[in-house]
Design a protein around this motif. Structure first.
Motif, PDB file in Angstrom:
ATOM      1  N   ASP A 102      44.010  65.724  64.124  1.00  0.00           N
ATOM      2  CA  ASP A 102      42.884  66.621  63.197  1.00  0.00           C
ATOM      3  C   ASP A 102      41.603  67.030  63.705  1.00  0.00           C
ATOM      4  O   ASP A 102      41.750  68.185  63.622  1.00  0.00           O
ATOM      5  N   ILE A 103      41.112  66.336  64.843  1.00  0.00           N
ATOM      6  CA  ILE A 103      40.067  66.976  65.402  1.00  0.00           C
ATOM      7  C   ILE A 103      40.614  68.139  66.137  1.00  0.00           C
ATOM      8  O   ILE A 103      39.858  69.126  66.257  1.00  0.00           O
ATOM      9  N   CYS A 104      41.466  67.840  67.068  1.00  0.00           N
ATOM     10  CA  CYS A 104      41.841  69.015  67.961  1.00  0.00           C
ATOM     11  C   CYS A 104      42.255  70.279  67.169  1.00  0.00           C
ATOM     12  O   CYS A 104      41.958  71.392  67.569  1.00  0.00           O
ATOM     13  N   ARG A 105      42.858  70.062  66.007  1.00  0.00           N
ATOM     14  CA  ARG A 105      43.403  71.194  65.089  1.00  0.00           C
ATOM     15  C   ARG A 105      42.080  71.935  64.562  1.00  0.00           C
ATOM     16  O   ARG A 105      42.241  73.092  64.706  1.00  0.00           O
ATOM     17  N   MET A 106      41.352  70.958  64.036  1.00  0.00           N
ATOM     18  CA  MET A 106      40.114  71.728  63.747  1.00  0.00           C
ATOM     19  C   MET A 106      39.369  72.527  64.779  1.00  0.00           C
ATOM     20  O   MET A 106      38.719  73.393  64.620  1.00  0.00           O
TER      21      MET A 106
ATOM     22  N   GLU B 212      40.629  73.729  67.690  1.00  0.00           N
ATOM     23  CA  GLU B 212      41.197  75.033  68.017  1.00  0.00           C
ATOM     24  C   GLU B 212      41.107  76.020  66.853  1.00  0.00           C
ATOM     25  O   GLU B 212      41.199  77.344  67.094  1.00  0.00           O
ATOM     26  N   ALA B 213      41.158  75.748  65.643  1.00  0.00           N
ATOM     27  CA  ALA B 213      41.074  76.766  64.599  1.00  0.00           C
ATOM     28  C   ALA B 213      39.439  77.218  64.456  1.00  0.00           C
ATOM     29  O   ALA B 213      39.028  77.976  63.550  1.00  0.00           O
ATOM     30  N   GLY B 214      38.664  76.793  65.391  1.00  0.00           N
ATOM     31  CA  GLY B 214      37.126  77.096  65.501  1.00  0.00           C
ATOM     32  C   GLY B 214      36.116  76.519  64.588  1.00  0.00           C
ATOM     33  O   GLY B 214      35.134  76.813  64.143  1.00  0.00           O
ATOM     34  N   ARG B 215      36.863  75.568  63.643  1.00  0.00           N
ATOM     35  CA  ARG B 215      35.980  74.629  62.592  1.00  0.00           C
ATOM     36  C   ARG B 215      35.132  73.731  63.153  1.00  0.00           C
ATOM     37  O   ARG B 215      35.198  72.402  63.017  1.00  0.00           O
ATOM     38  N   ILE B 216      34.338  74.096  64.230  1.00  0.00           N
ATOM     39  CA  ILE B 216      33.170  73.245  64.910  1.00  0.00           C
ATOM     40  C   ILE B 216      32.508  72.597  64.118  1.00  0.00           C
ATOM     41  O   ILE B 216      32.292  71.101  64.198  1.00  0.00           O
ATOM     42  N   GLN B 217      31.938  72.940  63.039  1.00  0.00           N
ATOM     43  CA  GLN B 217      31.198  72.078  61.975  1.00  0.00           C
ATOM     44  C   GLN B 217      31.859  71.056  61.488  1.00  0.00           C
ATOM     45  O   GLN B 217      31.480  69.741  61.238  1.00  0.00           O
ATOM     46  N   ASP B 218      33.300  71.222  61.096  1.00  0.00           N
ATOM     47  CA  ASP B 218      34.103  69.969  60.736  1.00  0.00           C
ATOM     48  C   ASP B 218      34.410  69.074  61.645  1.00  0.00           C
ATOM     49  O   ASP B 218      34.534  68.040  61.306  1.00  0.00           O
ATOM     50  N   VAL B 219      34.669  69.664  63.080  1.00  0.00           N
ATOM     51  CA  VAL B 219      34.613  68.614  64.131  1.00  0.00           C
ATOM     52  C   VAL B 219      33.528  67.697  64.148  1.00  0.00           C
ATOM     53  O   VAL B 219      33.528  66.553  64.288  1.00  0.00           O
ATOM     54  N   ILE B 220      32.224  68.500  64.095  1.00  0.00           N
ATOM     55  CA  ILE B 220      30.987  67.887  64.089  1.00  0.00           C
ATOM     56  C   ILE B 220      31.028  66.594  63.034  1.00  0.00           C
ATOM     57  O   ILE B 220      30.631  65.277  63.324  1.00  0.00           O
ATOM     58  N   ARG B 221      31.349  67.177  62.042  1.00  0.00           N
ATOM     59  CA  ARG B 221      31.053  66.035  60.813  1.00  0.00           C
ATOM     60  C   ARG B 221      32.085  64.957  60.995  1.00  0.00           C
ATOM     61  O   ARG B 221      31.572  63.804  60.478  1.00  0.00           O
ATOM     62  N   SER B 222      33.396  65.128  61.508  1.00  0.00           N
ATOM     63  CA  SER B 222      34.237  64.117  61.569  1.00  0.00           C
ATOM     64  C   SER B 222      33.679  63.070  62.688  1.00  0.00           C
ATOM     65  O   SER B 222      33.831  61.790  62.602  1.00  0.00           O
ATOM     66  N   LEU B 223      33.271  63.729  63.791  1.00  0.00           N
ATOM     67  CA  LEU B 223      32.803  62.898  64.736  1.00  0.00           C
ATOM     68  C   LEU B 223      31.776  61.885  64.393  1.00  0.00           C
ATOM     69  O   LEU B 223      31.707  60.624  64.773  1.00  0.00           O
ATOM     70  N   ARG B 224      30.625  62.568  63.552  1.00  0.00           N
ATOM     71  CA  ARG B 224      29.685  61.780  63.228  1.00  0.00           C
ATOM     72  C   ARG B 224      30.044  60.856  62.025  1.00  0.00           C
ATOM     73  O   ARG B 224      29.187  59.706  62.020  1.00  0.00           O
ATOM     74  N   CYS B 225      31.125  60.965  61.363  1.00  0.00           N
ATOM     75  CA  CYS B 225      31.376  60.094  60.494  1.00  0.00           C
ATOM     76  C   CYS B 225      32.208  58.830  61.191  1.00  0.00           C
ATOM     77  O   CYS B 225      31.904  57.746  60.849  1.00  0.00           O
ATOM     78  N   TYR B 226      32.800  59.174  62.386  1.00  0.00           N
ATOM     79  CA  TYR B 226      33.448  58.156  63.197  1.00  0.00           C
ATOM     80  C   TYR B 226      32.364  57.266  63.815  1.00  0.00           C
ATOM     81  O   TYR B 226      32.621  56.036  63.848  1.00  0.00           O
ATOM     82  N   ARG B 227      31.387  57.989  64.043  1.00  0.00           N
ATOM     83  CA  ARG B 227      30.419  57.294  64.939  1.00  0.00           C
ATOM     84  C   ARG B 227      29.478  56.197  63.796  1.00  0.00           C
ATOM     85  O   ARG B 227      29.379  55.117  64.286  1.00  0.00           O
ATOM     86  N   CYS B 228      29.372  56.590  62.626  1.00  0.00           N
ATOM     87  CA  CYS B 228      28.982  55.806  61.582  1.00  0.00           C
ATOM     88  C   CYS B 228      29.797  54.583  61.522  1.00  0.00           C
ATOM     89  O   CYS B 228      29.195  53.477  61.237  1.00  0.00           O
ATOM     90  N   HIS B 229      30.900  54.743  61.369  1.00  0.00           N
ATOM     91  CA  HIS B 229      31.945  53.486  61.189  1.00  0.00           C
ATOM     92  C   HIS B 229      31.885  52.750  62.327  1.00  0.00           C
ATOM     93  O   HIS B 229      31.978  51.435  62.254  1.00  0.00           O
ATOM     94  N   LEU B 230      31.650  53.282  63.698  1.00  0.00           N
ATOM     95  CA  LEU B 230      31.495  52.311  64.868  1.00  0.00           C
ATOM     96  C   LEU B 230      30.205  51.449  64.640  1.00  0.00           C
ATOM     97  O   LEU B 230      30.366  50.435  65.058  1.00  0.00           O
ATOM     98  N   MET B 231      29.138  52.270  64.405  1.00  0.00           N
ATOM     99  CA  MET B 231      28.037  51.451  64.175  1.00  0.00           C
ATOM    100  C   MET B 231      27.944  50.340  63.327  1.00  0.00           C
ATOM    101  O   MET B 231      27.565  49.294  63.454  1.00  0.00           O
ATOM    102  N   ASP B 232      28.694  50.519  62.238  1.00  0.00           N
ATOM    103  CA  ASP B 232      28.780  49.634  61.126  1.00  0.00           C
ATOM    104  C   ASP B 232      29.539  48.448  61.698  1.00  0.00           C
ATOM    105  O   ASP B 232      29.302  47.354  61.482  1.00  0.00           O
ATOM    106  N   GLN B 233      30.483  48.757  62.396  1.00  0.00           N
ATOM    107  CA  GLN B 233      31.291  47.592  63.255  1.00  0.00           C
ATOM    108  C   GLN B 233      30.446  46.947  64.054  1.00  0.00           C
ATOM    109  O   GLN B 233      30.451  45.675  64.280  1.00  0.00           O
ATOM    110  N   LEU B 234      29.591  47.584  64.950  1.00  0.00           N
ATOM    111  CA  LEU B 234      28.609  47.050  65.723  1.00  0.00           C
ATOM    112  C   LEU B 234      27.520  46.204  65.125  1.00  0.00           C
ATOM    113  O   LEU B 234      27.247  44.963  65.589  1.00  0.00           O
TER     114      LEU B 234
END
Length: 75
Positions: free
Chosen positions: A23-27, A29-51
């Motif tokens: 999903d991230i690679c597709r976004m 490659e489509a130039g949807r950098i803001q969506d990539v950043i949003r997705s990465l931040r969401c995953y980071r929050c998930h990891l922080m919750d686990q931590l």
């Protein structure tokens, strides 16, 4: 522009699932950098919750060990 291989390796190192990586690679490659950043931040929050959850469990174990050591000294 970052090499796709580098991005994929970084996502693997971060523990992303195959689906997330695709999903991230597709976004990206489509130039949807803001969506990539949003997705990465969401995953980071998930990891922080686990931590934080893991830290809480470690704190519980530390307290139990402390109590046991204290009890051992009394006996």
């Amino acid at each position: 522009m970052k090499k796709m291989e580098d991005i994929i390796q970084n996502l693997k190192d971060a523990g992303c699932s195959e689906r997330q990586m695709k999903d991230i690679c597709r976004m990206y490659e489509a130039g949807r950098i803001q969506d990539v950043i949003r997705s990465l931040r969401c995953y980071r929050c998930h990891l922080m919750d686990q931590l934080h959850e893991s830290q809480s469990k470690v704190d519980c174990l530390d307290f139990l060990v402390y109590q046991m050591e204290k009890e051992r000294k009394i006996r």
